[in-house]
Design a protein around this motif. Structure first.
Motif, short mmCIF file in Angstrom:
data_model
loop_
_atom_site.label_atom_id
_atom_site.label_comp_id
_atom_site.label_asym_id
_atom_site.label_seq_id
_atom_site.Cartn_x
_atom_site.Cartn_y
_atom_site.Cartn_z
N ASN A 54 8.74 -1.40 14.31
CA ASN A 54 7.38 -1.31 13.83
C ASN A 54 6.71 -2.68 13.78
OD1 ASN A 54 8.36 -2.55 11.50
ND2 ASN A 54 8.73 -0.57 10.48
N ARG A 74 5.65 -4.40 11.27
CA ARG A 74 6.19 -5.26 10.23
C ARG A 74 7.44 -5.99 10.72
NH1 ARG A 74 5.75 -5.97 4.81
NH2 ARG A 74 4.16 -4.36 4.70
N SER A 75 8.31 -5.28 11.46
CA SER A 75 9.53 -5.91 11.98
C SER A 75 9.20 -7.01 12.98
CB SER A 75 10.42 -4.85 12.64
OG SER A 75 10.84 -3.90 11.69
N SER A 97 17.03 -2.41 9.20
CA SER A 97 15.62 -2.77 9.21
C SER A 97 14.79 -1.63 8.66
CB SER A 97 15.17 -3.12 10.63
OG SER A 97 13.82 -3.53 10.64
N THR A 98 14.18 -1.85 7.49
CA THR A 98 13.27 -0.89 6.88
C THR A 98 11.95 -1.57 6.62
OG1 THR A 98 13.86 -1.39 4.58
CG2 THR A 98 15.29 0.15 5.75
N ASP A 99 11.03 -0.88 5.99
CA ASP A 99 9.72 -1.48 5.70
C ASP A 99 9.84 -2.66 4.74
OD1 ASP A 99 8.35 0.19 7.33
OD2 ASP A 99 7.71 1.57 5.75
N ASN A 100 10.89 -2.67 3.92
CA ASN A 100 11.04 -3.73 2.92
C ASN A 100 12.24 -4.64 3.14
OD1 ASN A 100 9.89 -1.14 1.15
ND2 ASN A 100 8.86 -3.08 0.75
N THR A 128 15.43 -6.26 5.59
CA THR A 128 16.05 -6.55 6.87
C THR A 128 17.34 -7.32 6.64
OG1 THR A 128 13.94 -6.64 8.05
CG2 THR A 128 15.81 -7.71 9.11
N THR A 169 10.86 -7.80 1.41
CA THR A 169 9.41 -7.98 1.32
C THR A 169 8.80 -7.01 0.31
OG1 THR A 169 9.34 -8.63 3.65
CG2 THR A 169 7.25 -8.01 2.62
#
Length: 274
Positions: A2, A4-5, A86-89, A91, A129
């Protein structure tokens, strides 16, 4: 992968280019990867930096900017690696990178001392994050035993925001700890650190014979990065950083008598994203 990544990985590459061991990243105003999952950025930077860590002499050098990602894998100035989680918040990842060590010919203050050799450094990193704040940790270890033979661990915090339009600014502090072997390789002046053909004692006025640097906090710093997109492909990146050597690193004759605890660096770059 995504948006963000992709932003995180770009920030990691930018921070590592500026501070040589960094683990901060960010996620704002980034293009998504192509439909097939690839993201490619190529460019070049001009840097002003100390001749060696602790030096009071500065040099200007060009540095290539490269980042190629596919899915969770990446190749950049951070090295060759993968984001294992790796998620939205969150890594979590690992990489292997080349470390050029330190050559004694870089500065007369190092004359008569052994080079710190080239090696491969393995990194494990984590980033978390929350909104526009990112906390990160990076641990790097000499895998081959051909360089500093030690370990560094860096904690950092990065605040990310868009002051105007798509312009992205990232700023934050960092703190680095280094092991006995790392500190000894770079900051000690004991007999075993003398080059085989070097002098039998220190050759520099005011320096102290037999100084041994031990493990501890090596430096604390503050870094700022600004990325300004010129269009959908081109962007300009500006860097500025300050680092203060601490503890045994600051007390080393290479620093205290022949250099400076205060380290400054900065640069400007142009990149093209495919």
């Amino acid at each position: 992968m995504n948006t963000r990544s992709i932003g995180r990985m770009r920030m990691v590459a930018a921070m590592s280019a500026l501070l040589s061991l960094t683990c901060a990243s960010g996620a704002l105003a980034q293009r998504p990867p192509s439909d097939d999952g690839w993201y490619v950025r190529l460019g070049t930077f001009g840097f002003v930096m100390p001749e060696y860590e602790g030096s009071d002499s500065y040099k200007v050098r060009p540095v290539p900017d490269i980042e190629i990602t596919y899915d969770r894998f990446f190749l950049s100035r951070q090295g060759l690696g993968a984001n294992l989680i790796s998620t939205d918040n969150l890594t979590l990842g690992a990489s292997v990178a080349f470390d050029g060590g330190r050559k004694s010919k870089k500065d007369k203050a190092l004359t008569g001392y052994r080079n710190v050799g080239d090696t491969a450094v393995g990194h494990i990193f984590a980033e978390y994050t929350v909104d526009q704040l990112m906390l990160s940790v990076d641990v790097g270890t000499d895998l081959l035993g051909d360089g500093h033979k030690g370990t560094e661990a860096t904690l950092s915090a990065t605040w990310m925001f868009n002051p105007v339009g798509r312009t992205m600014v990232m700023i934050g502090p960092s703190l680095t700890w280094a092991s006995d072997d790392y500190m000894h390789s770079y900051f000690s002046t004991t007999v075993d650190r003398l080059a085989p053909t070097g002098p039998t004692q220190l050759v520099l006025p005011g320096s102290r014979t037999g100084y041994k640097a031990d493990a501890g906090f090596k430096n604390a710093g503050l870094t700022a990065i600004m990325i300004h997109p010129l269009d959908e492909n081109w962007s300009v990146t500006g860097f500025a950083g300050y680092s203060r050597l601490l503890g045994d690193a600051a007390d080393s004759p290479f620093v205290k008598d022949n250099g400076s605890r205060d380290q400054f660096m900065g640069g400007l770059g142009l990149s093209y994203t495919f």
